[in-house]
Design an enzyme around this catalytic site. Sequence first.
Site, mmCIF file in Angstrom:
data_model
loop_
_atom_site.group_PDB
_atom_site.id
_atom_site.type_symbol
_atom_site.label_atom_id
_atom_site.label_comp_id
_atom_site.label_asym_id
_atom_site.label_seq_id
_atom_site.Cartn_x
_atom_site.Cartn_y
_atom_site.Cartn_z
ATOM 1 N N ASP A 13 0.009 4.137 6.913
ATOM 2 C CA ASP A 13 0.516 2.798 6.593
ATOM 3 C C ASP A 13 0.250 1.801 7.716
ATOM 4 O O ASP A 13 0.995 0.846 7.894
ATOM 5 C CB ASP A 13 2.023 2.840 6.281
ATOM 6 C CG ASP A 13 2.372 3.864 5.223
ATOM 7 O OD1 ASP A 13 1.781 3.792 4.139
ATOM 8 O OD2 ASP A 13 3.230 4.732 5.480
ATOM 9 N N HIS A 41 -2.578 1.924 -0.039
ATOM 10 C CA HIS A 41 -2.927 0.820 0.841
ATOM 11 C C HIS A 41 -2.976 -0.461 0.025
ATOM 12 O O HIS A 41 -3.300 -0.456 -1.160
ATOM 13 C CB HIS A 41 -4.251 1.064 1.577
ATOM 14 C CG HIS A 41 -5.327 1.661 0.730
ATOM 15 N ND1 HIS A 41 -5.584 3.018 0.698
ATOM 16 C CD2 HIS A 41 -6.215 1.101 -0.117
ATOM 17 C CE1 HIS A 41 -6.588 3.260 -0.128
ATOM 18 N NE2 HIS A 41 -6.984 2.120 -0.634
#
EC number: 6.3.4.4
Length: 428
Positions: A13, A41
Site C-alpha cells: 500500500d 492499488h
Amino acid sequence: MPGIVLIGAQWGDEGKGKATDLIGTKVDYVARFNGGNNAGHTVVVGDESYALHLLPSGIISPTATPVIGNGVVVDPEVLLEEIEGLESRGIDCSRLLVSESAHVIAPYHRMIDKVTERFAGKKKIGTTGRGIGPAYADKINRVGIRIADLFHEDVLRDKVSNALHQKNQMLVKLYNRRAFDVEATVQELLEVGVKLKPYVANTSLILNNALDDGKTVLFEGGQATMLDIDHGTYPFVTSSNPTAGGACTGTGVGPTKIDRVIGVSKAYVTRVGEGPFPTELFDENGEWLRAQGHEYGVTTGRPRRCGWFDAVVNRYATQVNGLTDIVLTKLDVLTGLDEIPVCVAYDVNGVRYDDMPTDQSAFAAAKPIYGMMPGWSEDISQVHAFEDLPQTCQDYVKRLEELSGCRISAIGTGPQRDHIIEVHSLLD
C-alpha cells in the site's frame, strides 16, 4: 531502453499504482509478475479514481501494453469483472496479455483459504480469503491448473478431478463443508476460459522480444518486500516473491535484462493483517495518520495499521532488492506535525540493531529507536520542484534518503496524478 522493476519497499500500500502510472506513460509494456487479486492499488486520473486488484496499473495508460505474467495467480472471474468494469468507464482493455503459464485460482481455492484461516484462530495470518495461498500451494505441489489448461477439456477435467479427490475429503471431513462437484467445476472453468482466450499469449517470448528490440518494460510487483515469502516477516507474509528477483521468475525474463530497480516507500509506514510492526502507533497519532492518509485497504476495506517511517526496513529493502531509486509517497500526509519521529535502529532486549534481524523472534521483540525531525505546516501539493519544498520538508526527505542508503528520485505530494516531484529521471 531498459527493463525496470518497481516494487514496494515496506508492507504494501505504498502507492505503487501512482508510481507505476507515472512511469507507465513512458514505457511500452507494464508486466505484473506476482500475487493475485489480494493486491489492491488505486490510480487517480483527473477526477477519476480506479481501484485495481489484478490488472497491472499500466492498463490506464493508452500507450502501454499491460501484461499478467506467469508468476501471477489468476482468478478468471475476478479478472473478467475487472475488465468489464474498466471498459464500462471507457478504458480499452483489448491490449491486455495474460500468460498461458499463469496458474488459476479455482472456486475450491477460495473456500479452502477462508475455512483454514477461520479455523486458525489466534494463529491466523490475516489473508484476504481470495484463494491466493491455496493456489500457490497447488502450484508448488504440482497439482495446479494453468491458464492454458482452460482450453483443453480433457486435461482440465483430469487436473480438477485429481485436485478435488484430496481437497473434498479435507473440506467434508475436517471442515464440515460441502464437497465440490468435479463436472460443475470443470464447466465453470471452461466457460471463463472461452472469455479469457483472446487475451492469452506466450508473454515470456513477447517481453523478451520487446526488450531485445529496444522497448522499455516496467515490471510491477504486487504486495511488498516485507511480505515476501522468503525475505519478509514469515509466516505473516504473502505466498509469492514481490522482491526484485520475482520479476525474473514471474515473467520469464533473465536478470541481465533488468537495468533499474525502483522501491516505493511511504513517508510513514502502514500494514494490513497480522504480524510484527515495530513502529506501529496505538495512540491518537496512529488515528491521525490513518485519517489524514485515508488508510483503508483497497482490496479488503480493512483499516491499516499505521506507524512512523522505519529506516531499518528501508535499508533492508535496498539490500535485498538492489534498489537504484526510491519513490517516496504521501509526504503531504505529514503536513501539520511539529515533530516527526523516524526509526533509525531497533532495541532488541537491550541490544542495538542497525540492520534487520533475520530471526523473526528478535524482530517481534524489536523496539524502535527514534530520531526526531522538525515538521512543516505549508501545503506542498502544488509544489513541483524539490528546492521549492519547505526547508524542514527537504531535510526530512534528505534524512530518509541517507538512512535508506538509496537516492530518493521522486516524491508524492498528494493524491492526484500530477502531485509528484521528479528529483531524478526514473528512465534515463
